[in-house]
Design an enzyme around this catalytic site. Sequence first.
Site, PDB file in Angstrom:
ATOM      1  N   GLU A 289       0.820  -1.209   0.000  1.00 16.83           N
ATOM      2  CA  GLU A 289       0.000   0.000   0.000  1.00 16.83           C
ATOM      3  C   GLU A 289       0.858   1.265   0.000  1.00 16.83           C
ATOM      4  O   GLU A 289       0.423   2.316  -0.436  1.00 16.83           O
ATOM      5  CB  GLU A 289      -0.921  -0.003   1.237  1.00 16.83           C
ATOM      6  CG  GLU A 289      -2.345   0.311   0.883  1.00 16.83           C
ATOM      7  CD  GLU A 289      -3.324   0.142   2.039  1.00 16.83           C
ATOM      8  OE1 GLU A 289      -4.498  -0.112   1.743  1.00 16.83           O
ATOM      9  OE2 GLU A 289      -2.941   0.280   3.210  1.00 16.83           O
ATOM     10  N   HIS A 310       7.423 -26.688  -1.543  1.00 20.54           N
ATOM     11  CA  HIS A 310       6.834 -27.756  -2.342  1.00 20.54           C
ATOM     12  C   HIS A 310       5.736 -27.217  -3.250  1.00 20.54           C
ATOM     13  O   HIS A 310       4.891 -27.963  -3.728  1.00 20.54           O
ATOM     14  CB  HIS A 310       6.323 -28.863  -1.416  1.00 20.54           C
ATOM     15  CG  HIS A 310       7.453 -29.543  -0.702  1.00 20.54           C
ATOM     16  ND1 HIS A 310       7.907 -30.803  -1.045  1.00 20.54           N
ATOM     17  CD2 HIS A 310       8.279 -29.095   0.279  1.00 20.54           C
ATOM     18  CE1 HIS A 310       8.945 -31.115  -0.274  1.00 20.54           C
ATOM     19  NE2 HIS A 310       9.195 -30.097   0.536  1.00 20.54           N
ATOM     20  N   LYS A 424     -14.034   0.754  -3.734  1.00 19.41           N
ATOM     21  CA  LYS A 424     -15.093   1.187  -2.808  1.00 19.41           C
ATOM     22  C   LYS A 424     -16.169   1.955  -3.567  1.00 19.41           C
ATOM     23  O   LYS A 424     -17.359   1.757  -3.356  1.00 19.41           O
ATOM     24  CB  LYS A 424     -14.509   2.115  -1.726  1.00 19.41           C
ATOM     25  CG  LYS A 424     -13.601   1.432  -0.743  1.00 19.41           C
ATOM     26  CD  LYS A 424     -13.246   2.426   0.361  1.00 19.41           C
ATOM     27  CE  LYS A 424     -12.069   1.962   1.164  1.00 19.41           C
ATOM     28  NZ  LYS A 424     -11.530   2.992   2.042  1.00 19.41           N
TER      29      LYS A 424
HETATM   30  O1  PA5 Z   1      -3.056   1.480   5.892  1.00 16.65           O
HETATM   31  C1  PA5 Z   1      -4.138   1.995   5.721  1.00 16.65           C
HETATM   32  O2  PA5 Z   1      -4.322   3.201   5.838  1.00 16.65           O
HETATM   33  C2  PA5 Z   1      -5.351   1.142   5.391  1.00 16.65           C
HETATM   34  O3  PA5 Z   1      -5.002  -0.186   5.224  1.00 16.65           O
HETATM   35  C3  PA5 Z   1      -6.405   1.244   6.479  1.00 16.65           C
HETATM   36  O4  PA5 Z   1      -5.822   0.852   7.693  1.00 16.65           O
HETATM   37  C4  PA5 Z   1      -7.603   0.380   6.180  1.00 16.65           C
HETATM   38  O5  PA5 Z   1      -8.147   0.752   4.940  1.00 16.65           O
HETATM   39  C5  PA5 Z   1      -8.655   0.517   7.272  1.00 16.65           C
HETATM   40  O6  PA5 Z   1      -9.090   1.846   7.368  1.00 16.65           O
HETATM   41  P1  PA5 Z   1      -9.870   2.357   8.635  1.00 16.65           P
HETATM   42  O7  PA5 Z   1      -8.975   2.245   9.803  1.00 16.65           O
HETATM   43  O8  PA5 Z   1     -10.207   3.779   8.318  1.00 16.65           O
HETATM   44  O9  PA5 Z   1     -11.096   1.502   8.795  1.00 16.65           O
END
Ligand code: PA5
Length: 448
Positions: A289, A310, A424
């Site tokens: 990310e 494996h 989303k």
């Molecule tokens: O690293 C990040 O920012 C994301 O992975 C969020 O943690 C994830 O989308 C969850 O978001 P939230 O904490 O707003 O529910």
Amino acid sequence: MEKIVLNVNKAAQFLAADKIASFAPATKAAIESMENGTCPGNDFLGWLHLPSSITPEFLAEIKATAAVLRENCEVVIVAGIGGSYLGARAVIEALSNSFAQLVNDGKNPVVLYAGNNIGEDYLAELTDYLKTKKFGVINISKSGTTTETALAFRLLKKQCEDQRGKEMAKKVIVAVTDAKKGAARVTATKEGYATFVIPDNVGGRFSVLTPVGLLPIAVAGFDIDQLVAGAAAMEAATGADVPFMENPSAVYAATRFALYEAGKKIEILVNFQPKLHYMMEWWKQLYGESEGKDLKGIFPAAVDFSTDLHSMGQWIQEGERSIFETVISIEKPEHELHVPSDEENLDGLNFLAGKRVDEVNKMAELGTQLAHVDGGVPNMRLSVPQLNEYYLGQIIYFFEKACGIHCQLLEINAFNQPGVEAYKKNMFALLNKPGYEKESEAIQARLK
Ligand code: PA5
């Protein structure tokens, strides 16, 4: 206390001499620009000095809330996704007994997870399992509006109130969310839940050392003081003034970048201890990310060895040479188990009799490293003295810091995730969420 040690020799041999060290000035500049807040995404640098700034009083507050959950619950559900889930699970699973996770040992509650998927069977089976349990919920969401988490929490909140009564539910539901905004905050305020704030300047995937990770880890019975102490030791070991070759995060970032420039586009994180599976998942999220944007970034993959030797082992040995590996090697296991001798030796294993199982595992590790290097796969190795809270804290901060440095070498903002919004938007349009009317129309036209 010892430190985790990074060895990049078997990656350096695939690069021109001094290539890695040539990035020393750039890594130093990257650390400095995080220190002085001039790097891209500089409003999300709250993680940088988090370990050294957490106070004993704050840790005591977390432990006090954890104690309430521990006293009143056989099972605690951590509801969250991505950065609001993976860090806690990574640490808890790394430290838990592999076979006791679904059984309450009378000392620690069972910790389970929800809100990270929308599998109807998963949620139905979870709610069914909870029917006979005294359970509580930690609802974790920075935005407070993530659909997966909100949906699971709606189910769990109702079940908890129905089963345990509104008063007890109030005691055993805790929210970890934004200080002011989002539905999770609104609900917590209205219902009177205990809450912890996720600081504005700490992004989800860098938040394991905030209550996002610390509260579930404390509830599971693990030592958050030691976790933070390990991270603080690594914070000190990776500062801007530490010489390049002594700074493991700088060396790791530089080596990855040199390999990436040499056409190695995929990094495979490797473990030889199944307890580290979720540590790999946390790492995949942190790197995936953070750096997969602007059409750039190393693809983070992970394998559990020997299991995957494996399966993926074939690809790694002889597939396209676009990969490199980083092995997390645990030097000393917690338990000792020796291979028994057998008079008949029907399985032919007496050559191993008397040896520790870990000795066999270590030779599998070494043999694999040599084979993969021979096969053209650069290999880094992170040696960890033991699997405990202190060294896990070091690992967490080591990877976080290296991620911040590497993203600057790539010239991208490590701390946003604009690409996550695309699915989303479509999902909300398909589900006719209020406010998405225009998108709903457009998407329906595309489906015709
Ligand atoms: O690293 C990040 O920012 C994301 O992975 C969020 O943690 C994830 O989308 C969850 O978001 P939230 O904490 O707003 O529910």
